[in-house]
Design an enzyme around this catalytic site. Structure first.
Site, mmCIF file in Angstrom:
data_model
loop_
_atom_site.group_PDB
_atom_site.id
_atom_site.type_symbol
_atom_site.label_atom_id
_atom_site.label_comp_id
_atom_site.label_asym_id
_atom_site.label_seq_id
_atom_site.Cartn_x
_atom_site.Cartn_y
_atom_site.Cartn_z
ATOM 1 N N ILE A 151 1.091 -1.011 -0.054
ATOM 2 C CA ILE A 151 -0.200 -0.160 -0.268
ATOM 3 C C ILE A 151 1.133 1.334 0.614
ATOM 4 C CG2 ILE A 151 -2.264 -0.837 1.269
ATOM 5 C CD1 ILE A 151 -1.623 -0.068 3.832
ATOM 6 N N ASP A 152 0.247 2.603 -0.685
ATOM 7 C CA ASP A 152 1.468 3.439 -0.685
ATOM 8 C C ASP A 152 1.698 3.991 0.589
ATOM 9 O OD1 ASP A 152 0.706 3.613 -3.472
ATOM 10 O OD2 ASP A 152 -1.278 4.663 -3.336
ATOM 11 N N LYS A 153 2.877 4.740 0.778
ATOM 12 C CA LYS A 153 3.502 5.642 1.522
ATOM 13 C C LYS A 153 2.263 6.466 2.748
ATOM 14 C CE LYS A 153 6.758 9.141 3.193
ATOM 15 N NZ LYS A 153 7.239 10.160 2.409
ATOM 16 N N ARG A 256 -6.958 5.585 -5.915
ATOM 17 C CA ARG A 256 -6.558 7.109 -5.812
ATOM 18 C C ARG A 256 -7.078 8.013 -8.027
ATOM 19 N NH1 ARG A 256 -1.045 6.996 -3.652
ATOM 20 N NH2 ARG A 256 -0.995 9.369 -3.623
#
Length: 344
Positions: A151-153, A256
């Site tokens: 998963i993204d930062k 997103r």
């Protein structure tokens, strides 16, 4: 008689960092520009230096930085330094472990933690924490120990880590075959009018902004990979909406990109323009209110809340949930208060 065949690079002194296959629909483009679109945090001078070292290979042959890429070209990028994965060092970083046994580990990742090292993020990652704790984690297809998905930062929430080769193969197959369950909670700009829906559209690298992905439809669909997101409205809060998103596929930045595609960019998602006021009034007080929300939640409003998978050894389906973190809760509460005030 001289041999004019191209000399292959001495790969003992070079290390492969990236490999790409060019899309079928790619128009001719200088390879240094092409790679700028595909490698995060890279500079043009670094790409040109790699080309001078015979470190950019197309279909097995070194090329100069002005080479024009063509559809289906196979590109390899080699640098003189080892990959960050090869230099991985364990770090004693605290982890919020939700579940652990001999085969799997489920972690609740905080916002701000990078999952694996890469350009610009060499330490402090989830992988650094994992290799400090565990010996001999299995590598995935990208040579990243333990990682089944990422998963993204700046997204918080649940990740499953494989501790054995068997678990890695079993879990990776579940994600590929879409039998795992992943539900996220997101706060998005605008009033999502329909109560629930499905977003379908191939996702690939944005042609003009290398840090973004975008949706490709119709004639351009072959530029991306298929992606499906199911969303459901949880709460309407005036100029923003709280939604649940279930992933059928797991593309980079999928929620997103898909939510922006239908006109509902994630709240405070800087990379996709959600850190500007996209809905609302022009009143100064409203601007101050939104700025305060951005301060409370200094990241995109996205949390990986639910994760379900079949246990690789027992065959039992397991589902984990983690509460929405405090920064998102505070931001949602602010919008609740604001939307009630608007109704008065």
């Amino acid at each position: 008689m001289e041999n004019h065949e191209p000399q292959l690079p001495d790969e003992d002194n070079l290390h492969e960092h990236f490999a790409f296959k060019v899309d079928k629909g790619q128009t001719p483009l200088r390879i240094d520009k092409y790679l700028m679109n595909y490698i995060e945090n890279i500079t043009r001078s670094k790409i040109q230096a790699a080309a001078k070292n015979d470190g950019i290979l197309v279909n097995g042959t070194p090329v100069k930085s002005n080479y024009k890429v063509r559809p289906n070209d196979e590109i390899r990028v080699l640098f003189t330094h080892p990959t960050y994965e090869a230099l991985l060092v364990g770090e004693d970083i605290p982890l919020d472990i939700v579940y652990e046994d001999d085969d799997v580990l489920v972690v609740n990742k905080p916002a701000g933690m990078v999952v694996h090292p890469g350009h610009g993020n060499y330490s402090g990652t989830l992988i650094n924490a994992l290799i400090y704790r565990f010996d001999n984690l299995p590598n995935n297809s990208s040579e990243r120990p333990g990682l089944v998905h990422r998963i993204d930062k700046d997204t918080s929430g649940l990740l499953v880590v494989a501790k054995t080769e068997k678990a890695m193969a079993h879990l990776s197959l579940q994600f590929a075959e879409k039998t795992s369950e992943r539900e996220y909670v997101a706060l998005v700009w605008g009033n999502v009018e329909v109560d629930e829906g499905t977003i379908e559209g191939n996702i690939g690298r944005h042609p003009k902004n290398r840090l973004q992905n975008t949706v490709f439809l119709n004639d351009e669909a072959d530029k991306g990979k298929p992606a499906v997101t199911h969303y459901k409205v949880l709460e309407r809060l005036g100029y923003v909406t709280l939604v649940s998103c279930k992933l059928e596929t797991g593309r980079t930045h999928q929620i997103r990109v898909h939510m922006k595609h239908i006109g509902h960019t994630l709240f405070n998602d800087e990379r996709y323009g959600g850190n500007a006021i996209l809905k609302g009034t022009t009143f100064t007080k409203y601007k101050q209110f939104v700025d305060n929300c951005f301060k409370v939640l200094p990241r995109q409003a996205l949390h990986a809340k639910t994760l379900g998978f079949t246990h690789p050894k027992t065959g039992k389906f397991m589902r984990f949930e983690t509460p929405v973190p405090e920064d998102m809760v505070q931001c949602i509460e602010k919008w609740r208060g604001y939307s009630k005030y608007q109704e008065l």
